[in-house]
Design an enzyme around this catalytic site. Structure first.
Site, PDB file in Angstrom:
ATOM      1  N   TYR A   1     -17.514 -50.274   3.545  1.00 20.30           N
ATOM      2  CA  TYR A   1     -17.895 -50.340   4.648  1.00 20.30           C
ATOM      3  C   TYR A   1     -16.743 -50.106   5.443  1.00 20.30           C
ATOM      4  O   TYR A   1     -15.356 -50.703   4.990  1.00 20.30           O
ATOM      5  CB  TYR A   1     -17.269 -52.185   5.136  1.00 20.30           C
ATOM      6  CG  TYR A   1     -18.565 -53.250   4.881  1.00 20.30           C
ATOM      7  CD1 TYR A   1     -19.873 -51.766   4.318  1.00 20.30           C
ATOM      8  CD2 TYR A   1     -18.573 -54.260   4.630  1.00 20.30           C
ATOM      9  CE1 TYR A   1     -21.169 -53.492   3.476  1.00 20.30           C
ATOM     10  CE2 TYR A   1     -19.930 -55.289   4.354  1.00 20.30           C
ATOM     11  CZ  TYR A   1     -21.308 -54.546   3.918  1.00 20.30           C
ATOM     12  OH  TYR A   1     -22.498 -55.329   3.294  1.00 20.30           O
TER      13      TYR A   1
ATOM     14  N   PRO B   1     -29.888 -61.559   8.847  1.00 22.36           N
ATOM     15  CA  PRO B   1     -30.820 -62.313   9.715  1.00 22.36           C
ATOM     16  C   PRO B   1     -31.650 -62.295  10.006  1.00 22.36           C
ATOM     17  O   PRO B   1     -32.613 -62.718  11.587  1.00 22.36           O
ATOM     18  CB  PRO B   1     -30.233 -63.703   9.336  1.00 22.36           C
ATOM     19  CG  PRO B   1     -28.310 -63.555  10.015  1.00 22.36           C
ATOM     20  CD  PRO B   1     -28.450 -61.846   8.843  1.00 22.36           C
TER      21      PRO B   1
ATOM     22  N   ARG C   1     -31.698 -56.673  11.560  1.00 24.70           N
ATOM     23  CA  ARG C   1     -30.593 -55.749  11.762  1.00 24.70           C
ATOM     24  C   ARG C   1     -30.213 -55.194  13.664  1.00 24.70           C
ATOM     25  O   ARG C   1     -30.684 -54.369  14.200  1.00 24.70           O
ATOM     26  CB  ARG C   1     -31.132 -54.235  11.331  1.00 24.70           C
ATOM     27  CG  ARG C   1     -30.695 -54.169  10.280  1.00 24.70           C
ATOM     28  CD  ARG C   1     -31.067 -52.783   8.780  1.00 24.70           C
ATOM     29  NE  ARG C   1     -30.553 -53.014   8.066  1.00 24.70           N
ATOM     30  CZ  ARG C   1     -31.091 -53.269   6.926  1.00 24.70           C
ATOM     31  NH1 ARG C   1     -32.709 -54.381   7.179  1.00 24.70           N
ATOM     32  NH2 ARG C   1     -31.136 -53.828   5.842  1.00 24.70           N
ATOM     33  N   GLY C   2     -30.765 -56.835  14.263  1.00 23.24           N
ATOM     34  CA  GLY C   2     -30.617 -56.273  15.776  1.00 23.24           C
ATOM     35  C   GLY C   2     -31.971 -56.096  16.228  1.00 23.24           C
ATOM     36  O   GLY C   2     -32.011 -56.404  17.179  1.00 23.24           O
ATOM     37  N   PHE C   3     -32.989 -56.377  15.338  1.00 19.82           N
ATOM     38  CA  PHE C   3     -34.187 -55.382  16.211  1.00 19.82           C
ATOM     39  C   PHE C   3     -35.222 -57.821  16.683  1.00 19.82           C
ATOM     40  O   PHE C   3     -36.070 -56.805  17.564  1.00 19.82           O
ATOM     41  CB  PHE C   3     -35.142 -54.957  15.101  1.00 19.82           C
ATOM     42  CG  PHE C   3     -36.298 -54.393  15.707  1.00 19.82           C
ATOM     43  CD1 PHE C   3     -36.059 -53.468  16.052  1.00 19.82           C
ATOM     44  CD2 PHE C   3     -38.180 -54.791  16.117  1.00 19.82           C
ATOM     45  CE1 PHE C   3     -37.402 -52.583  16.855  1.00 19.82           C
ATOM     46  CE2 PHE C   3     -38.956 -54.423  16.015  1.00 19.82           C
ATOM     47  CZ  PHE C   3     -38.818 -53.298  17.067  1.00 19.82           C
TER      48      PHE C   3
END
Length: 327
Positions: free
Chosen positions: A55, A203, A206-208
């Protein structure tokens, strides 16, 4: 803050914090806000922090280390190795060779500025190296006092069993959410049989699943989700219909869609710890609010009806990444 136990020994906060987006993959990085978010997480009782050497090509470990070192005695730091990137971020492949495992660990310890890593994962299984050799090297790190507990990420049932014979695996980290439920078929039964904890990444899809993304164009040009099949074309529109159903249930429950989605993951078992990622205090506070959302059996059945296994349109990753998962 509620506590949960991974692998029968490692106690962590029931909700962890994924730190990836503070340094990489998502657009709009702000180190000052990221530090505020890490500090707020500690204030709210979160003790479980997840990073990886890939990352930000090491930058995320440095950031997490700066924030957590003053509180070292009360936090659990998890990091990962195996996904190799060049200094410019180019992906170079997966490396699970024993000599690399030890080099990667020493480098992570230095970037984090700590003496021991609490939970050390193999980020992706190297198809060219027997898992026994990789985990054997990881177990050496435990004996040397550099690592406390071992984990795997995105490993299949057979690999998990083979690894666990070499050294106890404390946690398996894999994607799990209302739109990614395939782990329920074989992965969750396997880790539960072996007494391994489960750490659920992404969870919130990815923000969707938060409802914040309504159009593909809402994603900045440098946001890696633009390359995800679930965010593209007809898949996006089909998946948006799922989000609309989640939003409806959340309104009826009196919570946000994110809180409903997180509460659902946590309701799947006390051996599951979700690690939603965020780099902003306001979203962190919203996520922690999910701990106050209790779902009834009837509500869980209704959620299952709108989000059964396989509900999402499109693969979790682009084709090349799916091949790395052996899928």
């Amino acid at each position: 803050m509620e506590k949960r136990t991974l692998g029968g020994e490692l106690q962590v906060s029931a909700l962890g914090l994924g730190c990836m987006g503070m340094s990489d993959f998502y657009s709009g990085r702000d180190e000052r806000e990221a530090m505020r978010t890490l500090e707020k997480a500690l204030e709210l009782g979160i003790t479980f922090f997840d990073t990886a050497d890939m990352y930000g090509v090491g930058e995320n470990e440095k950031l997490v280390g700066r924030a957590l070192r003053p509180h070292r005695d009360r936090v659990i730091i998890a990091t990962k190795f195996g996904n190799v990137r060049a200094p410019d971020g180019t992906f170079l492949g997966v490396n699970g060779r024993p000599e690399y495992v030890k080099q990667a660990c020493d480098a992570s310890l230095k970037r984090l500025g700590v003496d021991v890593i609490d939970l050390y994962y193999q980020h992706r299984v190297d198809p060219n190296v027997p898992i026994e050799e990789t985990v054997g090297a990881m177990s050496d790190l435990v004996r040397e006092g550099k690592v406390r507990y071992l984990g795997l990420s995105e490993a299949g049932p057979e690999t998990i069993r083979r690894a666990h014979k070499v050294h106890p695996i404390t946690a398996l980290q894999t994607e799990y959410s209302l739109w990614s439920r395939d782990v329920e078929d074989e992965i969750l039964p396997t880790v539960r049989e072996l007494g391994i904890g489960f750490v659920a990444y992404s969870p919130l899809g990815r923000g969707f699943l938060t409802g914040a993304i309504r159009r593909f164009e809402d994603l900045p040009e440098d946001d890696y989700r633009r390359h995800s099949p679930r965010f593209q074309g007809e898949n996006f529109q089909k998946n948006l219909r799922l989000v609309e159903q989640v939003e409806r249930l959340a309104r009826e429950k009196g919570c946000t869609p994110a809180q409903l989605a997180l509460a659902w993951v946590m309701a799947q078992g006390n051996d599951i710890v979700p690690i939603p990622g965020t780099k902003r205090v306001k979203y962190l506070e919203e996520n922690v609010g999910a701990l106050q959302v209790s779902l009834t059996a009837e509500e869980l059945r209704e959620i299952d009806a709108i989000a059964p296994k396989g509900v999402a349109a499109g693969d979790r990753y682009p084709e090349a990444n799916m091949r790395l998962l052996g899928i």
